[in-house]
Enzyme design. Structure first.
Site, mmCIF file in Angstrom:
data_model
loop_
_atom_site.group_PDB
_atom_site.id
_atom_site.type_symbol
_atom_site.label_atom_id
_atom_site.label_comp_id
_atom_site.label_asym_id
_atom_site.label_seq_id
_atom_site.Cartn_x
_atom_site.Cartn_y
_atom_site.Cartn_z
ATOM 1 N N SER A 186 42.031 32.974 30.599
ATOM 2 C CA SER A 186 42.336 34.349 30.975
ATOM 3 C C SER A 186 43.294 34.350 32.160
ATOM 4 O O SER A 186 44.393 33.829 32.055
ATOM 5 C CB SER A 186 41.037 35.113 31.284
ATOM 6 O OG SER A 186 41.298 36.475 31.515
ATOM 7 N N THR A 187 42.877 34.886 33.306
ATOM 8 C CA THR A 187 43.769 34.949 34.468
ATOM 9 C C THR A 187 44.228 33.548 34.871
ATOM 10 O O THR A 187 43.409 32.659 35.079
ATOM 11 C CB THR A 187 43.038 35.613 35.652
ATOM 12 O OG1 THR A 187 42.641 36.923 35.260
ATOM 13 C CG2 THR A 187 43.944 35.698 36.862
ATOM 14 N N HIS A 213 43.351 35.933 27.062
ATOM 15 C CA HIS A 213 43.148 37.369 27.283
ATOM 16 C C HIS A 213 44.490 38.007 27.646
ATOM 17 O O HIS A 213 45.080 37.683 28.673
ATOM 18 C CB HIS A 213 42.161 37.619 28.417
ATOM 19 C CG HIS A 213 40.765 37.198 28.099
ATOM 20 N ND1 HIS A 213 39.828 36.967 29.075
ATOM 21 C CD2 HIS A 213 40.134 36.965 26.917
ATOM 22 C CE1 HIS A 213 38.678 36.624 28.515
ATOM 23 N NE2 HIS A 213 38.849 36.603 27.198
ATOM 24 N N MET A 306 38.610 35.196 34.811
ATOM 25 C CA MET A 306 37.498 35.988 35.351
ATOM 26 C C MET A 306 36.397 36.114 34.314
ATOM 27 O O MET A 306 36.649 36.061 33.118
ATOM 28 C CB MET A 306 37.988 37.386 35.737
ATOM 29 C CG MET A 306 38.934 37.414 36.920
ATOM 30 S SD MET A 306 39.327 39.109 37.437
ATOM 31 C CE MET A 306 40.527 39.597 36.210
ATOM 32 N N ASP A 309 33.434 34.852 29.559
ATOM 33 C CA ASP A 309 33.760 34.761 28.136
ATOM 34 C C ASP A 309 33.900 33.295 27.739
ATOM 35 O O ASP A 309 34.579 32.517 28.412
ATOM 36 C CB ASP A 309 35.068 35.513 27.858
ATOM 37 C CG ASP A 309 35.300 35.769 26.371
ATOM 38 O OD1 ASP A 309 34.315 35.720 25.605
ATOM 39 O OD2 ASP A 309 36.458 36.021 25.986
#
Length: 365
Positions: A186-187, A213, A306, A309
């Site tokens: 993600s991030t 993401h 973050m 998941d």
């Protein structure tokens, strides 16, 4: 607890006002100023010393990319980019990620006064997360990502043999089954994916499925960018296409990436079922779907991001058939949420700095 002090940079007075209002609704955030272009922003960052900067990409006098490079060189500060979904906008977004931006928020393409409210929650979350980021790590990534050679080139076959010997007790872990690699991030993910995927050889004996993401409109540009840098083929996944070795399939923004069996083959299945962990695509959904590939050995990788998941999906992978799991270390993660949640399941086999993940994958291949 001190408030997170934010500087808003946008050439539109309307956008500066709207973003200020959105951020001011969060009690933990204080908007300490605004700037109308990159030059103005640089001066105000040096004077006001904000904790986080929100930065528009397209501005006169000095655009967001020019400003970002100067910010990371002269006054390193976590930056959240505001990006359009145009082709140029998405390409500039990934250039910004490479230049040290913490993350981005996509500007809605519809009626701006109405649709921008949809991103309020995301803006709050990313500004708060950016305030906790290690800015020196972001700065280091900006200096290293574009000029670092692939991990595969950097590591000789002798070193790979050493790794395989180190894992000699794992040599037969896959029982000769075909392999599939599943990656969730993600991030900070675009940087991490570039580091890992450029480290894989073109003749890798496995297919690769990726969830990053990201909103609709960005994943195709991400895939094209990575494809231009990697020995393997990288593409945005398409409904019904055959899953093949040596290809990395990236989940399109707004769609869950799943697999289904057609005859003797496995193919991509995309759907828009409910969000999971607030995301679509979701890492959990991918991992759970791939757990049904009983005739495959799976190598799961969870990197910077973050939230948590991927942790529940990892449990499913480990419960069903042969699998190995790798998590990115805290030392190289821009945000250690997702890897930490995976590590806390006690199901991770290797914890690696991002630069070593490709080599670790190849040790299992």
């Amino acid at each position: 607890m001190d408030k997170v002090r934010v500087l808003i940079v946008d050439d539109s007075a309307f956008m500066r006002k709207l973003i200020s209002e959105f951020l001011s609704e969060e009690s933990r955030i204080e908007v300490i100023g605004t700037a109308r272009n990159g030059k103005d922003a640089l001066e105000k960052i040096k004077a006001l010393k904000p904790d986080v900067v929100t930065l528009d990409v397209e501005m006169p006098v000095m655009d967001g990319l020019q400003a970002l490079n100067l910010i990371m060189n002269e006054c390193p500060t976590p930056v959240v980019m505001l990006s359009s979904t145009t082709k140029v906008g998405t390409e500039n977004t990934f250039a910004a990620m490479s230049s040290g931006a913490f993350d981005f928020v996509a500007k809605p393409s519809g009626a701006i006064s109405l649709d921008l409210h949809k991103i309020k929650k995301e803006l709050h979350e990313k500004v708060m997360a950016a305030s906790r980021a290690n800015v020196h790590k972001l700065q280091k990534n900006a200096l290293n990502i574009e000029k670092s050679p692939s991990v595969w080139k950097n590591n000789s076959k002798i070193e790979l043999v050493k790794l395989v010997k180190k894992q000699k007790n794992e040599r037969n872990w896959s029982d000769g089954n075909d392999k599939v690699i599943v990656i969730g991030t993600s991030t900070g993910g675009p940087r991490a994916l570039q580091t890992v995927l450029t480290g894989l050889p073109g003749d890798i004996d496995a297919s690769i499925l990726v969830v990053q993401h990201m909103p609709p409109g960005f994943t195709n540009s991400l895939a094209s960018r990575l494809n231009s840098l990697c020995k393997i083929q990288v593409k945005e996944a398409e409904e019904g296409e055959l899953i093949q070795k040596g290809i990395a399939y990236i989940a399109p923004g707004g769609f869950h990436l799943k697999v289904r069996k057609v005859g003797m083959n496995w193919v991509v299945h995309l759907d828009q079922s409910d969000l999971r962990n607030g995301h679509r695509p979701s890492v959990d959904v991918l991992f759970e779907s791939v757990s049904e590939m009983n005739d495959f050995a799976k190598i799961a990788v969870i990197m910077t991001g973050m939230g948590m998941d991927g942790a529940n999906g990892l449990k499913k992978l480990k419960q069903k058939g042969l699998s190995k799991a790798i998590a990115e270390s805290e030392g190289t993660s821009i945000v250690f949420g997702m890897p930490k949640a995976a590590i806390n399941t006690n199901l991770i086999d290797n914890i690696e700095d991002v630069e070593k993940i490709a080599k670790s994958i190849m040790g299992y291949c």
